[in-house]
Design a protein around this motif. Structure first.
Motif, short mmCIF file in Angstrom:
data_model
loop_
_atom_site.label_atom_id
_atom_site.label_comp_id
_atom_site.label_asym_id
_atom_site.label_seq_id
_atom_site.Cartn_x
_atom_site.Cartn_y
_atom_site.Cartn_z
N THR A 63 -131.55 -30.93 -2.55
CA THR A 63 -132.31 -30.72 -1.31
C THR A 63 -132.65 -32.04 -0.65
O THR A 63 -132.75 -33.09 -1.29
CB THR A 63 -133.64 -29.98 -1.60
OG1 THR A 63 -134.46 -30.83 -2.43
CG2 THR A 63 -133.43 -28.66 -2.30
N THR A 64 -132.86 -31.97 0.68
CA THR A 64 -133.21 -33.16 1.46
C THR A 64 -134.54 -33.75 1.00
O THR A 64 -134.71 -34.97 0.95
CB THR A 64 -133.31 -32.80 2.95
OG1 THR A 64 -132.10 -32.14 3.31
CG2 THR A 64 -133.47 -34.00 3.81
N VAL A 65 -135.48 -32.87 0.65
CA VAL A 65 -136.80 -33.35 0.23
C VAL A 65 -136.68 -34.16 -1.06
O VAL A 65 -137.28 -35.22 -1.21
CB VAL A 65 -137.77 -32.16 0.04
CG1 VAL A 65 -139.08 -32.62 -0.57
CG2 VAL A 65 -138.02 -31.49 1.37
N LEU A 66 -135.84 -33.67 -1.98
CA LEU A 66 -135.63 -34.38 -3.24
C LEU A 66 -134.94 -35.72 -2.99
O LEU A 66 -135.29 -36.74 -3.61
CB LEU A 66 -134.80 -33.51 -4.19
CG LEU A 66 -134.92 -33.80 -5.68
CD1 LEU A 66 -136.37 -33.81 -6.15
CD2 LEU A 66 -134.13 -32.79 -6.50
N VAL A 119 -147.99 -24.16 5.26
CA VAL A 119 -147.18 -23.05 4.73
C VAL A 119 -145.72 -23.47 4.67
O VAL A 119 -145.20 -24.10 5.60
CB VAL A 119 -147.31 -21.80 5.65
CG1 VAL A 119 -146.43 -20.66 5.16
CG2 VAL A 119 -148.77 -21.34 5.72
N GLY A 120 -145.05 -23.14 3.56
CA GLY A 120 -143.63 -23.46 3.43
C GLY A 120 -142.86 -22.37 2.69
O GLY A 120 -143.31 -21.92 1.64
N HIS A 121 -141.74 -21.93 3.27
CA HIS A 121 -140.88 -20.96 2.55
C HIS A 121 -139.43 -21.12 3.02
O HIS A 121 -139.16 -21.74 4.05
CB HIS A 121 -141.38 -19.53 2.76
CG HIS A 121 -141.48 -19.12 4.21
ND1 HIS A 121 -140.39 -18.75 4.94
CD2 HIS A 121 -142.54 -19.04 5.05
CE1 HIS A 121 -140.76 -18.46 6.18
NE2 HIS A 121 -142.07 -18.63 6.26
N GLY A 122 -138.52 -20.54 2.27
CA GLY A 122 -137.08 -20.74 2.50
C GLY A 122 -136.52 -20.16 3.78
O GLY A 122 -135.42 -20.52 4.19
N GLN A 157 -138.17 -27.89 10.04
CA GLN A 157 -139.60 -27.61 10.01
C GLN A 157 -140.11 -27.62 8.57
O GLN A 157 -141.15 -28.20 8.26
CB GLN A 157 -139.85 -26.25 10.66
CG GLN A 157 -141.33 -25.96 10.92
CD GLN A 157 -141.56 -24.50 11.28
OE1 GLN A 157 -140.62 -23.73 11.46
NE2 GLN A 157 -142.82 -24.11 11.36
N LEU A 158 -139.34 -26.98 7.68
CA LEU A 158 -139.72 -26.92 6.26
C LEU A 158 -139.79 -28.32 5.66
O LEU A 158 -140.72 -28.66 4.93
CB LEU A 158 -138.72 -26.06 5.48
CG LEU A 158 -138.91 -26.01 3.96
CD1 LEU A 158 -140.26 -25.41 3.59
CD2 LEU A 158 -137.79 -25.21 3.29
N GLU A 159 -138.79 -29.14 6.01
CA GLU A 159 -138.78 -30.51 5.49
C GLU A 159 -139.98 -31.31 5.99
O GLU A 159 -140.57 -32.07 5.25
CB GLU A 159 -137.47 -31.20 5.85
CG GLU A 159 -136.43 -30.96 4.77
CD GLU A 159 -135.02 -30.86 5.30
OE1 GLU A 159 -134.77 -31.30 6.44
OE2 GLU A 159 -134.16 -30.35 4.57
#
Length: 282
Positions: free
Chosen positions: A48-51, A235-238, A244-246
């Motif tokens: 994942t991009t976050v990782l 709030v965060g979900h798949g 936006q999530l990132e």
């Protein structure tokens, strides 16, 4: 074991298995440094991009004061930044390149790749792993070492390990300061939730609130905002837009939010040491 593999003429193919926070990343950093000192480049692939962003931060912090150049390829990068990273990597000016599956694109060229590290290997598909193997086998500078890391290896990986096709290293000892996790199963109780959240924030920590139903997650967050008006809740979900999530996750990593109401997306090896309380609803 990894360092002795790197010292042999045959390319390494090793899997390091250890629980979250047991030090797999540290092993990969030391292996990367060894390879960079030998004059080769390192590619680190994350699911994942976050990782990838987290690894970039960790590597830069760890290699501060050394001349090691670390770059990242991911959805966070604009087209111009991406082009520039590809150019300097091809010239051999980047020592460690961290990225998501964008590392598997055809336009990526290394001057002298020496090591490929794959984090959370179980999250990648067979086709992606095949592309990785091509990356490690088709380098003009000779064979490339392959180091996989996983907290939960899939049966296929375990089978390869048991049949001797692949070497395995287990990290079974937790870090010195690590305390045992305390788990409690209780009824839904808003007074209790408020007490636990405020206790965690009182000691400077952050909170995960796992609510694994996307249809009602916003309503749950609204209820928690009423219950905890002084707490900054994200709030965060798949099913959210990826960008936006990132933004939400990176904001949480940077401690812009106290509490993250989320689905099980947080299971992909995201390392946030300040989160010491997790409330799992239902």
């Amino acid at each position: 074991e990894v360092l002795s593999d790197l010292a042999t003429p045959t390319p390494m193919d090793r899997l390091v298995v250890g629980d979250v926070g047991f030090g797999k990343t540290e092993v990969s950093m030391r292996a990367a440094m060894r390879v960079v000192l030998e004059g080769h480049q390192v590619a680190l692939l994350c699911p994942t991009t976050v990782l990838a962003f987290q690894h970039l931060e960790s590597f830069r912090k760890r290699f501060e004061g050394t001349a090691v150049r670390i770059e990242m390829l991911s959805a966070f990068r604009s087209a111009a930044e991406r082009k520039q990273v590809l150019e300097v990597t091809a010239k051999g000016k980047v020592d460690v390149l961290i990225g998501t599956t964008s590392l598997l694109t055809r336009d990526l060229r290394f001057a002298h790749l020496g090591l490929v590290v794959v984090d959370e290997e179980h999250r990648f598909g067979v086709r992606q792993k095949h592309k990785l193997k091509q990356l490690t086998s088709t380098q003009p500078t000779g064979p490339v070492h392959y180091l996989a890391m996983s907290a939960t290896p899939i049966p296929r990986t375990l089978h390869m390990a048991l049949s001797g096709l692949r070497k395995v290293s287990l990290i079974t000892t937790p870090p010195a300061e690590r305390r045992a996790v305390q788990t409690r199963v209780t009824r839904y109780d808003e007074d209790r939730i408020r007490e636990d959240v405020m206790a965690e924030l009182g000691r400077g920590g952050q909170v995960f609130f796992v609510h694994n139903r996307v249809a009602s997650i916003e309503a749950m967050a609204a209820r928690l905002r009423t219950l905890l008006p002084e707490v900054n809740i994200a709030v965060g979900h798949g099913q959210m837009d990826k960008k936006q999530l990132e933004r939400v996750l990176v904001g949480f990593i940077r401690r812009e939010h106290h509490m993250l109401v989320c689905s099980t997306i947080i299971e992909s090896g995201v390392d946030i040491p300040s989160v010491n309380t997790m409330i799992v609803n239902r």
